[in-house]
Structure formats: C-alpha cells, structure tokens
Design a protein around this motif. Structure first.
Motif, short mmCIF file in Angstrom:
data_model
loop_
_atom_site.label_atom_id
_atom_site.label_comp_id
_atom_site.label_asym_id
_atom_site.label_seq_id
_atom_site.Cartn_x
_atom_site.Cartn_y
_atom_site.Cartn_z
N VAL A 156 31.97 21.49 65.98
CA VAL A 156 31.65 21.64 67.40
C VAL A 156 32.90 22.07 68.16
O VAL A 156 34.01 21.61 67.89
N GLY A 157 32.70 22.96 69.12
CA GLY A 157 33.81 23.55 69.84
C GLY A 157 34.63 22.57 70.64
O GLY A 157 35.82 22.82 70.90
N VAL A 158 34.04 21.43 71.03
CA VAL A 158 34.78 20.47 71.84
C VAL A 158 36.00 19.93 71.12
O VAL A 158 36.97 19.47 71.75
N ARG A 159 36.01 19.99 69.80
CA ARG A 159 37.18 19.51 69.05
C ARG A 159 38.44 20.32 69.36
O ARG A 159 39.56 19.80 69.29
N THR A 160 38.25 21.60 69.70
CA THR A 160 39.43 22.43 70.02
C THR A 160 40.13 21.92 71.26
O THR A 160 41.35 22.08 71.41
N LEU A 161 39.37 21.31 72.19
CA LEU A 161 39.97 20.74 73.39
C LEU A 161 40.82 19.52 73.08
O LEU A 161 41.64 19.09 73.89
N GLU A 162 40.61 18.95 71.91
CA GLU A 162 41.37 17.78 71.45
C GLU A 162 42.49 18.19 70.50
O GLU A 162 43.18 17.33 69.95
N GLY A 163 42.63 19.51 70.27
CA GLY A 163 43.65 19.98 69.34
C GLY A 163 43.24 19.82 67.89
O GLY A 163 44.10 19.75 67.00
N LEU A 164 41.93 19.78 67.63
CA LEU A 164 41.42 19.56 66.27
C LEU A 164 40.67 20.78 65.78
O LEU A 164 40.08 21.52 66.56
N GLU A 165 40.69 20.98 64.46
CA GLU A 165 39.91 22.05 63.85
C GLU A 165 38.49 21.56 63.56
O GLU A 165 38.26 20.36 63.37
N GLU A 166 37.55 22.49 63.53
CA GLU A 166 36.19 22.14 63.15
C GLU A 166 36.13 21.87 61.65
O GLU A 166 36.87 22.48 60.88
N ARG A 167 35.23 20.96 61.26
CA ARG A 167 35.18 20.58 59.85
C ARG A 167 33.79 20.05 59.49
O ARG A 167 33.13 19.40 60.30
N THR A 168 33.36 20.34 58.27
CA THR A 168 32.12 19.78 57.74
C THR A 168 32.34 19.38 56.28
O THR A 168 33.29 19.84 55.64
N GLY A 169 31.47 18.54 55.77
CA GLY A 169 31.56 18.17 54.36
C GLY A 169 31.21 16.72 54.12
O GLY A 169 31.16 15.90 55.04
N ALA A 170 30.97 16.39 52.86
CA ALA A 170 30.63 15.02 52.48
C ALA A 170 31.86 14.13 52.56
O ALA A 170 32.95 14.49 52.10
N LEU A 171 31.68 12.95 53.13
CA LEU A 171 32.74 11.95 53.22
C LEU A 171 32.55 10.82 52.22
O LEU A 171 33.49 10.13 51.86
N TYR A 172 31.28 10.65 51.80
CA TYR A 172 30.99 9.52 50.90
C TYR A 172 29.64 9.74 50.24
O TYR A 172 28.68 10.21 50.87
N GLY A 173 29.55 9.43 48.96
CA GLY A 173 28.30 9.37 48.24
C GLY A 173 27.58 10.70 48.09
O GLY A 173 28.18 11.78 48.15
N GLU A 174 26.26 10.62 47.89
CA GLU A 174 25.42 11.79 47.70
C GLU A 174 24.81 12.21 49.03
O GLU A 174 24.21 11.40 49.73
N CYS A 175 24.95 13.49 49.35
CA CYS A 175 24.46 14.01 50.63
C CYS A 175 23.62 15.27 50.40
O CYS A 175 24.12 16.40 50.55
N PRO A 176 22.36 15.12 50.02
CA PRO A 176 21.50 16.29 49.83
C PRO A 176 21.39 17.09 51.13
O PRO A 176 21.33 16.51 52.21
N ARG A 177 21.33 18.41 51.00
CA ARG A 177 21.25 19.24 52.20
C ARG A 177 19.97 18.97 52.98
O ARG A 177 19.99 18.89 54.21
N HIS A 178 18.86 18.85 52.28
CA HIS A 178 17.57 18.64 52.94
C HIS A 178 17.10 17.20 52.74
O HIS A 178 17.06 16.70 51.61
N LEU A 179 16.76 16.56 53.84
CA LEU A 179 16.30 15.19 53.82
C LEU A 179 14.96 15.09 54.54
O LEU A 179 14.72 15.82 55.51
N GLU A 180 14.11 14.21 54.09
CA GLU A 180 12.82 14.01 54.76
C GLU A 180 12.82 12.68 55.48
O GLU A 180 13.11 11.64 54.90
N ILE A 181 12.51 12.73 56.78
CA ILE A 181 12.45 11.52 57.58
C ILE A 181 11.04 11.40 58.17
O ILE A 181 10.21 12.29 58.01
N GLU A 182 10.80 10.30 58.86
CA GLU A 182 9.53 10.11 59.55
C GLU A 182 9.79 9.85 61.02
O GLU A 182 10.69 9.09 61.38
#
Length: 451
Positions: A156-182
């Motif tokens: 998200v672009g707001v991170r640049t206002l904090e002097g941070l780079e944008e980033r994505t990725g798994a931090l822990y465990g298994e993270c399937p791209r597609h999840l089904e919720i209700e």
C-alpha cells in the motif's frame, strides 16, 4: 525514554481520543527518540498524556499506543491487545467467523490491520512503529489466534509516507493463494495474493445483508399474485396460469464495481430474478464467476466487463433514443439503437474511493453525482438505489447532498430507507473521524412527475 512536549495552542485531540500527533503540534523533544521507538507525550505543563511511537519522517510524527506510561511494546503487550480485539469480534460477529480482527487505531494498535480468512490471517503493516515491533506482535498474534498461516499484504502506498517499502509474502505457516470463507451463509472465494487490499472487504458485511427486503416483492408488477389452490398458496399470472419459475417475486439487479461479486451473491440468495454483475477488471469478474458458481447461482447472473460510468451512460442514451422514437420524434429509424437502454429494479453502486485527499473532493463529488444520476435514470419506477462511498474526505453530509443533487437533476424524488457505516468488526473510535470513512445508503426512487 525520550519525551515529546506539545504546543500550548494545539487542539486537544489526544484528550478527545485521537491517537495522532502531527509534526506541527510538537514544541520540543527531550532525549534522543529512535525512529519506530516509544516516546512519552506531555502537554506544555508537563502533564503526561500517553506513550506512542515516533517517526520523524512522517507528518504523523507520534501515534499513541497507551494513555499512560508504557515501557515497551513486547509480546505481552500485543497478546493483551489481540485478546481484547478478539473478544470484541466474538461478541459482535461470532467466534471463529472470518472478519477483520484488528482494525488499527480502533483496536488501539495504530498501523496494524489483521483480517481472518478461516484459519489464515492476512496482515497489513502501515507504519514504522509496527514494522519495528514485528518481532513482538507476530508471535503474539500466532499465539492468540492460532492461525495455520499469516500472509502479509503491505503493498500500500501509505507506507512510503512512513519511509517504508511495499512488501508482500508469507510470514508464517501455509498460506494458500485462494481461500474459501463464509459470509451471511454464502460461500466466497478470496484471493489473498492478487485481490484488492487484503483480498476481501469485510466492512460491508451487514450492509450486504440489508438488501434482503428490496430484492423481494416484485411479482405483482408482472401481474403475478398468490392464489389458494388445492389448499396451498401458489403464484398465478394474469392469465390464471400457475407460475413455476421459483424467483417470480425477485428483482432485476445491477451491481456495479462488483469486485468479488459480494452484493450479487446476496441478491441471488435473497431471491433476485436476474443479476447483472459488472466490473472493469476481468480478474475481479473471474473471481465473481467462481463465487457465483460456488453458490449455485450461475443461471441467474450475467457478467459484464465494462467501465461503470460509460456503461450507465450508454444505457441511458439507449433509453432516451427509445423514448424519442416512441414519442414520435423525427429520428432516422433505419439506424439501429445505440444500446439496449436497459432498466433494473435495484441498482447497487459500491465504487472504490474517488479521492484520497482534500484537494480532490470537488472532483470526487462530481463523480458520485454522475454515477448516481445515471443510475437513478435507469431504475424502474419505485426501484431502489443502493449507493456507497468509502472516500473519507467526502463527509456524510456532503455525500447525502451530492445524492440529493443527482436526484434533482434526474427529476426524481428519493426516500432514504437505510443509512449505515462499516460493520461491527470495524468499530469506530470516537474522536477519530478518519475511521468513519464508509457511507452506505438505500433510497427508494420515484419520478417527480409520477407523484
């Protein structure tokens, strides 16, 4: 710990519950505050107002995390805050329900967003203070919510206002791209990698359910009434024949800016006859198609990939052309109609934010007026306009004024039957206007000349 002293003439926002301190509110600092580290905050008399984290690179220089002394944001601190946040969701949304479980400032954790999709958590880290404290909040989050995976969507672009780079990725465990919720009894597939924000917008949960009454009750317009035959009430048309179509009483619905098709799903669940699901993004429509198929609604939904503004304008143009021909106007009838000129019983407008700054509010209001104006022209008499704005800078009174201006220009009389904000998993902290971003309304729309 370093100390921040505030100006004497500042507005007392902290005392009113607002956790942000801007650079121009600071008179002086004592000690050597570390970027991302904690500082004490005092007023000009030396009265301790709270403890927050410091970022000299941001216009929001301090964000309060405690209204008293706090030595450190350690795992124990975050466990306590997460436990409190979870208790709120358990009470108002339901234990284990997919929802937003941490909502930044409103959960006294400014800069941290956590959404729960089944057993997987998706987090957004928006500030330097929360970035610095990740080694404390991540294990506390895992311990408290016990997820099978934690995925970061800090793109998200707001991170640049904090002097941070944008980033994505798994931090822990298994993270399937597609999840089904209700949600509200419906199956929804979420793309936590490629979807917008964290993959799904939970803030409209209650608002989606609120359309149930306006999706039913349309059969009489087609001459269908209930009659008692053989001891049972059955739908019968004007010719006396029994109607076998199960959704005879349902509305025709258009959802613009459909994204994952969430309002389309709810319209079908509540009995809509036919739904047009429109979005400019093919990726969004593909997700919507999957969700429609998951719930068995394929036969009642059509998908349109188009710009909502242009699509509505074209339908209005087509309707005006038809009206001109029907009224005997001199037109070249050898030329085909530009478009179908379709109309609907219910039109849903849930667009992305039209502005993220005060400077663009006027342009945003023009956009809201235009799209609501065109939608009103395409509603069948007595139909319903479902409209929303998530632009914080377009305040509620201005949004309502804009809708009223659109109704005036469209020659319509509108009657408000629903007015809401974000759902209960997005609590609103009094004194923090920035959290009151979502405006949601349902209007009954009638032509002035018909009344």
């Amino acid at each position: 710990m370093a100390t921040v002293w505030l100006n004497k003439g500042r507005r007392p926002r902290i005392e009113e519950g607002h956790p942000w301190i801007y650079a121009n509110e600071i008179a002086k600092t004592e000690g050597e505050p570390e970027p991302g580290g904690l500082v004490q905050v005092k007023d000009h008399r030396g009265l301790l107002l709270g403890t927050g984290y410091w970022n000299p690179a941001s216009q929001i220089t301090v964000r309060i995390v405690a209204y008293g002394e706090l030595e450190r944001m350690d795992e124990a601190f975050f466990r306590a805050r997460f436990t409190r946040a979870l208790a709120h969701r358990d009470r108002f949304v339901g234990a284990g329900v997919s929802c937003r479980v941490v909502y930044g400032e409103a959960d006294f954790l400014p800069g941290l967003i956590v959404d729960r999709f089944g057993t997987v958590l998706v987090v957004q880290v928006l500030t330097l203070g929360m970035e610095t404290a990740k080694e404390a909040w991540l294990p506390a989050l895992i311990e408290t919510l016990k997820p099978t995976g934690v995925y970061e969507r800090s793109d998200v672009g707001v991170r640049t206002l904090e002097g941070l780079e944008e980033r994505t990725g798994a931090l822990y465990g298994e993270c399937p791209r597609h999840l089904e919720i209700e949600e509200n009894g419906l199956k929804v597939q979420v793309d936590i990698v490629g979807g917008q924000k964290t993959g799904y917008f939970f803030d409209q949960r209650e608002n989606r359910a609120s359309i149930a009454p306006i999706v039913r009750g349309w059969g009489s317009r087609s001459g269908i009434e209930l009659e008692e035959r053989d001891g049972a009430l059955v739908p019968v048309n004007a010719k006396g024949n029994v109607v076998t179509f199960p959704y005879w009483d349902g509305a025709t619905v258009l959802e613009c800016f459909a994204h994952t098709g969430s309002f389309t799903l709810h319209a079908c669940k509540y009995g809509a006859k036919k739904v047009t699901c429109l979005d400019i993004s093919e990726h969004a429509l593909e997700t919507a198609r999957i969700n429609v198929e998951l719930n068995g609604f394929t036969d009642r939904v059509e998908f349109v990939a188009a710009d909502a503004f242009e699509y509505l304008r074209q339908q209005v143009k087509g309707r005006e052309e038809r009206a001109a021909r029907a009224g005997g106007a001199k037109v070249d009838t050898s030329k085909p109609l530009t478009t179908e000129g379709r109309t609907w019983d219910v039109i849903i407008l849930d667009p992305p934010a039209f502005t993220k700054s005060k400077r663009a509010v006027e342009a945003a209001c023009r956009g809201y007026k235009e799209i609501n104006l065109q939608a009103m022209k395409l509603l069948n008499e007595g139909g319903y306009l479902v409209t929303a704005s998530c632009s914080f800078h377009v305040r509620p009174d201005l949004f309502l004024e804009t809708i009223q201006d659109a109704a005036k220009d469209a020659g319509k009389i509108i009657r408000r039957v629903e007015w809401n904000g974000a759902g209960k998993d997005h609590p609103q902290l009094a004194g923090v206007e920035e959290g009151h971003y979502l405006k949601f309304a349902i209007f009954e729309v009638r032509s002035r000349k018909e009344l």
